[in-house]
Write an enzyme that holds these catalytic residues in place. Sequence first.
Site, PDB file in Angstrom:
ATOM      1  N   ALA A   1      -0.136   2.783   7.612  1.00  0.00           N
ATOM      2  CA  ALA A   1       0.106   4.183   7.911  1.00  0.00           C
ATOM      3  C   ALA A   1      -1.202   4.960   8.031  1.00  0.00           C
ATOM      4  O   ALA A   1      -1.221   6.085   8.478  1.00  0.00           O
ATOM      5  CB  ALA A   1       0.982   4.798   6.830  1.00  0.00           C
TER       6      ALA A   1
ATOM      7  N   ASN B   1       0.824  -1.191   0.000  1.00  0.00           N
ATOM      8  CA  ASN B   1       0.000   0.000   0.000  1.00  0.00           C
ATOM      9  C   ASN B   1       0.867   1.253   0.000  1.00  0.00           C
ATOM     10  O   ASN B   1       1.021   1.906  -1.035  1.00  0.00           O
ATOM     11  CB  ASN B   1      -0.939  -0.038   1.210  1.00  0.00           C
ATOM     12  N   ASP B   2       1.468   1.546   1.152  1.00  0.00           N
ATOM     13  CA  ASP B   2       2.218   2.795   1.253  1.00  0.00           C
ATOM     14  C   ASP B   2       3.409   2.852   0.294  1.00  0.00           C
ATOM     15  O   ASP B   2       3.758   3.923  -0.191  1.00  0.00           O
ATOM     16  CB  ASP B   2       2.689   2.989   2.693  1.00  0.00           C
ATOM     17  N   VAL B   3       4.020   1.705  -0.002  1.00  0.00           N
ATOM     18  CA  VAL B   3       5.224   1.727  -0.832  1.00  0.00           C
ATOM     19  C   VAL B   3       4.912   1.970  -2.313  1.00  0.00           C
ATOM     20  O   VAL B   3       5.822   2.128  -3.117  1.00  0.00           O
ATOM     21  CB  VAL B   3       6.055   0.428  -0.687  1.00  0.00           C
ATOM     22  N   VAL B   4       3.621   1.985  -2.684  1.00  0.00           N
ATOM     23  CA  VAL B   4       3.257   2.317  -4.072  1.00  0.00           C
ATOM     24  C   VAL B   4       2.350   3.538  -4.113  1.00  0.00           C
ATOM     25  O   VAL B   4       1.720   3.814  -5.127  1.00  0.00           O
ATOM     26  CB  VAL B   4       2.530   1.139  -4.774  1.00  0.00           C
TER      27      VAL B   4
END
Lengths: 472, 97
Positions: free
Chosen positions: A441, A400-403
């Site tokens: 996050a 999620n957060d890393v993309v």
Amino acid sequence: MSIGETLISIDETLINSVYVIAAILFIVGLKFLGSPATARKGNFISASGMLIAVVFTLANQQILSFDLIAVGVVFGALVGAIVSRKVAMTSMPEMVALFNGFGGLASLFVGWAALSVALTQAVSSGIAINSFSLVTIFLSILIGGLTFTGSLLAYGKLSEKISGRPFFYIGQRVVNSGILIAVLVCAGLFFQDSANENWLYLAVGLSLVLGVMFVLPIGGADMPVVISLLNSFSGLAAAAAGFAIGNILLIVAGSLVGASGLILTGIMCKAMNRSLSNVLFSGFGTVKVTDGPVIEQGEVKPMSAEDAYYVLEAASSVVVIPGYGMAVAQAQHVVKELQEILEKNGAEVVYAIHPVAGRMPGHMNVLLAEADVPYDLLLEMDQINPRIESFDVAIVIGANDVVNPAAREVESSPIYGMPVINANQANTVFVLKRSMATGFAGIDNPLFFKENTRMIFGDAKETLGNLVKSFD
Amino acid sequence: MEIIFLIFVFVLAIFLGVELINKVPSTLHTPLMSGSNAISGITLLGALVSAGSTNNEFASILGVLAVAFATINVVGGYMVTDRMLAMFKKKESGGSK
């Protein structure tokens, strides 16, 4: 010089020479760990260094009774061997945390034992313990203690025995600094009056509390940083114990580990575009939740696995972007199946790994290695981003957060500035997701609303299994 | 002098560690972590000496506990690292199972 003294000095020289060899083996071992081709050999070399160091230490004349040692070694070896064989690859982060904690606890005990011996000697000889020994003994107790409880708490959070959500309260910095100062004061008071052991007990207790307080506010997504840091601490605790008992090999090996943990910590922080103090002192999800207008919301376009099949069938290049969700769903093996089928279909398949994907550094790489994915198909963020536009399909599995494109586009986003994999630049993006809940996050992800994004809801393993089946 | 010597060794080892680890590719970060974790079990040496000295009973007890925990750290750490590294394969040999 009497004969006895000569014997002892020969003995010590021999042991120290062996320690030099052990140190060389550790260094060579770590060097070999730097390449996947030699890494296994490197680990073996490092282990043999440990073995000869232990064997020659046992030959030391100071050691008179072996019964208790045998009990400890046999017990420890059995537990270590069984656990390391049984543990699932997906549980690797919590196991590393647990072992780490045991190392810290051992350093605490070694420091304490050294203190006890030094005190007895001081009483019998009437000469006070020198302050350098006292300081280093206390350091090994303090660092060892906080590594122990900190790692235990990290273990609890990672294995989800405790909630992984960050626990944040006002004045947390003040409380933590207060505890640290209190430990130092206890140490000072104990130096003044070493007959009063209560100060010692209080210092030990406080360092255990400090470990808990230090990991408590840190959320699941920040775990890679914390594990790296605790890893570093366990090395520093061993080095401090080395100072305390005057053992050079402990100092060398401990500081090698301390340095390695610090570097990993730095890499992890950089990958999140955050400073270490920001990770340690502000729970991620609790950072300014913007009440302002919700950014770039739109319609989510769901897709069934069958429809996704037609897109994949026509694709000539596919990039898979895994995240922690792949570990949770245990989907690594079926990912590999899909890769093989797509390759048979003539497509190029690569994997894009973000440095902080998962719960520890390199977490995704280990899972994919378990599923027999060759490591040269795993590309780092900097390798994939320049060419991601040329990919037909990007499959985001439980990441999620890393993309999250908000890291590039939305200045008010808490993760603005964090380097991410630009999944949205691929022709079509499939996002495999359980539901529309936000990531760890707790930040909205505009990727889900992009024109070229299709959401495939459901358990990642099941979805991928269905995709694989449609190819038959 | 002794103290300065020990600190000297400490500082050099830290720098050496930084140089060594900087070159490790991110694919190997997990094994690196568990492997270096096993090395930090070196505190076992100190534990052995405390556990084996018979003249201080309290230190011996602490020593035995330290031996047990450090051994878990060492044996478990090395074995699990080996298990992980055995899985890393290059493309040519990949998928042979």
